[in-house]
Design a protein around this motif. Structure first.
Motif, PDB file in Angstrom:
ATOM      1  N   CYS A  81     -13.004 -45.206 -38.559  1.00 34.61           N
ATOM      2  CA  CYS A  81     -12.530 -45.542 -39.906  1.00 34.61           C
ATOM      3  C   CYS A  81     -13.595 -45.150 -40.926  1.00 34.61           C
ATOM      4  O   CYS A  81     -14.784 -45.102 -40.605  1.00 34.61           O
ATOM      5  CB  CYS A  81     -12.240 -47.036 -39.982  1.00 34.61           C
ATOM      6  SG  CYS A  81     -11.614 -47.574 -41.578  1.00 34.61           S
ATOM      7  N   CYS A 136      -9.698 -53.276 -43.575  1.00 30.92           N
ATOM      8  CA  CYS A 136     -10.868 -53.154 -44.439  1.00 30.92           C
ATOM      9  C   CYS A 136     -10.388 -52.584 -45.775  1.00 30.92           C
ATOM     10  O   CYS A 136      -9.188 -52.414 -45.995  1.00 30.92           O
ATOM     11  CB  CYS A 136     -11.902 -52.229 -43.794  1.00 30.92           C
ATOM     12  SG  CYS A 136     -11.339 -50.520 -43.714  1.00 30.92           S
ATOM     13  N   CYS A 178     -14.805 -46.913 -43.069  1.00 30.72           N
ATOM     14  CA  CYS A 178     -15.743 -48.027 -43.270  1.00 30.72           C
ATOM     15  C   CYS A 178     -16.865 -47.984 -42.237  1.00 30.72           C
ATOM     16  O   CYS A 178     -17.796 -48.783 -42.299  1.00 30.72           O
ATOM     17  CB  CYS A 178     -15.011 -49.365 -43.191  1.00 30.72           C
ATOM     18  SG  CYS A 178     -14.446 -49.783 -41.529  1.00 30.72           S
ATOM     19  N   ARG A 188     -16.454 -48.425 -38.916  1.00 31.34           N
ATOM     20  CA  ARG A 188     -16.107 -49.078 -37.650  1.00 31.34           C
ATOM     21  C   ARG A 188     -15.480 -48.063 -36.696  1.00 31.34           C
ATOM     22  O   ARG A 188     -14.688 -47.219 -37.113  1.00 31.34           O
ATOM     23  CB  ARG A 188     -15.145 -50.245 -37.891  1.00 31.34           C
ATOM     24  CG  ARG A 188     -15.799 -51.443 -38.566  1.00 31.34           C
ATOM     25  CD  ARG A 188     -14.788 -52.560 -38.790  1.00 31.34           C
ATOM     26  NE  ARG A 188     -15.408 -53.726 -39.404  1.00 31.34           N
ATOM     27  CZ  ARG A 188     -15.620 -53.859 -40.715  1.00 31.34           C
ATOM     28  NH1 ARG A 188     -15.262 -52.894 -41.542  1.00 31.34           N
ATOM     29  NH2 ARG A 188     -16.190 -54.951 -41.194  1.00 31.34           N
ATOM     30  N   HIS A 246      -8.342 -53.907 -37.987  1.00 31.71           N
ATOM     31  CA  HIS A 246      -9.470 -53.599 -37.103  1.00 31.71           C
ATOM     32  C   HIS A 246      -9.512 -54.528 -35.896  1.00 31.71           C
ATOM     33  O   HIS A 246      -9.338 -55.733 -36.012  1.00 31.71           O
ATOM     34  CB  HIS A 246     -10.780 -53.705 -37.883  1.00 31.71           C
ATOM     35  CG  HIS A 246     -11.079 -52.475 -38.682  1.00 31.71           C
ATOM     36  ND1 HIS A 246     -11.506 -51.310 -38.081  1.00 31.71           N
ATOM     37  CD2 HIS A 246     -10.999 -52.216 -40.005  1.00 31.71           C
ATOM     38  CE1 HIS A 246     -11.693 -50.386 -39.019  1.00 31.71           C
ATOM     39  NE2 HIS A 246     -11.378 -50.908 -40.203  1.00 31.71           N
TER      40      HIS A 246
END
Ligand SMILES: [Zn+2]
Length: 435
Positions: free
Chosen positions: A312, A251, A314, A316, A258
């Motif tokens: 993470c 990402c 982001c 996730r 991921h």
């Protein structure tokens, strides 16, 4: 199929979700795969008893040799259902054939769509594919299918030919390119030699395949730094293989590929096949989910990685896979040191006068590993190149390989043969001379 939300669920939910998918995969194999039916019989395995991810450890590994020796027995559908035929290199010489059904192509498109989304690619983007779409490869086709599914614009230029790449960039104005990182240096060089203002071109981002861009701590490696110094573009790493039929994409935070829990189960094992502790390096072992043509169970990828499990930035929660440390069977024991080719590449990628190179490993007369690095030079060169290179190697990896200076044009031919999707920088002659 759209299960990408699972990447944001709790670890317990992801595990339960994977266990359900695993059960479906095991039932499917026990009904349709000659290879796995035989394995289950010979090892007295009742797939109904494999309920948790940990139970998978009762099942033997599948390796590349199995794929080669029993290639046909892995096919789970009647031959008429196969749409696309792909080959990968086998360990015993002959290639291994992979067969994909219509459903597998849909799965592949879904996999690439969510992987491109992970790299921030949007339907409004135009992506120039500098990767091979034919020659029996999966990758280029997968990118095309995934980008189509996403609704992005696609330009299929294929690999090589910097002139055509720049002509296309100037004509179609893609904002993203997809290629192997060392090819970026190649097209930068071409642009410099031909007065192309690449820094102000339409391209703002590169989605990379085939080579590492980062160190284990996720900082850019020397190749990544080298690209960034020349051209300040956004770099994204992805990791994939034909056997996995699954991609691990970074990402925007660039901290590992991921994992898509709906597509694949991952395990990391040591030399003895036992699970490694969290944070340790091990060989990635995968079980594919939702594959119809040639699903694999506990397949040893040969890739050495580590796994990161913290959430993470982001958002996730699914695990992330580190840059590949090396291939388990590419390990080199040299003058008392254990090495993998990427650490040799890293030294060479950061030596300004090295134009290109290929690393060859073979057995010497006493049966030990010998390393020969063949190097092509840029025009302006210092006096004692071989001594300087050896010093650089000793400073970084403690030992210095044998060095041979060759014409850069010869090395380029070895690096970018028509038949390979990745640049060839490592040739392991031990494989052919082994018993
Ligand atoms: Zn992330």
């Amino acid at each position: 199929m759209n299960n990408a939300e699972i990447e944001y669920k709790s670890k317990e939910e992801i595990k339960r979700f994977q266990e359900e998918k695993m059960q479906e995969a095991l039932q499917y194999l026990s009904r349709h795969s000659l290879f796995y039916q035989r394995m289950f019989r010979e090892h007295d395995i009742d797939v109904a008893q494999i309920r948790q991810l940990e139970d998978l450890r009762q099942i033997p590994f599948t390796d590349k040799k199995d794929l080669q020796l029993y290639n046909q027995d892995f096919l789970c559908v009647s031959p008429e259902k196969v749409i696309d035929f792909i080959t990968t290199s086998g360990t015993l010489g002959d290639p291994v054939t992979f067969a994909m059904t219509d459903k597998d192509l849909d799965r592949l498109a879904y996999n690439e769509k969510i992987s491109f989304l992970c790299t921030g690619t949007q339907p409004s983007d135009i992506v120039q594919l500098m990767t091979t779409i034919d020659k029996r490869f999966m990758a280029g086709l997968a990118y095309f299918l995934g980008l189509r599914e996403l609704g992005a614009g696609i330009v299929r230029v294929g690999n090589g030919i910097p002139e055509l790449q720049w002509d296309t960039i100037q004509r179609i104005r893609p904002n993203t390119i997809m290629c192997v990182p060392s090819f970026i240096l190649h097209i930068i060089k071409y642009a410099e030699e031909h007065g192309i203002d690449y820094r102000n071109s339409s391209v703002k981002k590169v989605v990379c395949i085939g080579e590492n861009l980062r160190e284990q701590d996720f900082s850019l490696n020397l190749l990544g730094q080298h690209i960034k110094e020349k051209w300040d573009i956004d770099l994204y790493s992805t990791y994939a293989s034909t056997e996995m039929a699954t991609t691990f994409a970074e990402c925007e935070y660039g901290c590992g590929g991921h994992h898509h829990p709906e597509l694949i189960i991952c395990e990391l094992v040591d030399d003895n096949g036992l699970p490694v502790e969290e944070g340790q390096i091990g060989e990635l072992v995968v079980t594919t989910l939702g594959v119809e043509g040639m699903p694999l169970l506990r397949f040893k990828t040969g890739d050495l990685v580590s796994i990161h499990t913290e959430q993470c930035r982001c958002g996730r929660t699914s695990m992330r896979v580190s840059p590949v440390v090396g291939r388990a069977n590419h390990m080199i024991k040299y003058k008392g040191t254990t090495l993998y080719p990427p650490s040799i590449n890293d030294v060479l990628d950061n030596t300004p006068y090295v134009e290109n190179y290929v690393v060859e490993v073979d057995y010497n007369e006493s049966g030990n590993d010998a390393i020969l690095v063949r190097i092509g030079l840029r025009s302006q060169v210092i006096d004692d190149v071989v001594k300087d290179l050896k010093d650089r190697f000793r400073a970084k990896i403690r030992v210095a390989p044998e060095i041979e200076i060759c014409p850069a044009a010869d090395i380029r031919k070895i690096n970018f043969p028509d038949i390979s999707r990745k640049p060839v920088k490592f040739i392991d002659k031990r494989l052919s001379s082994a018993d």
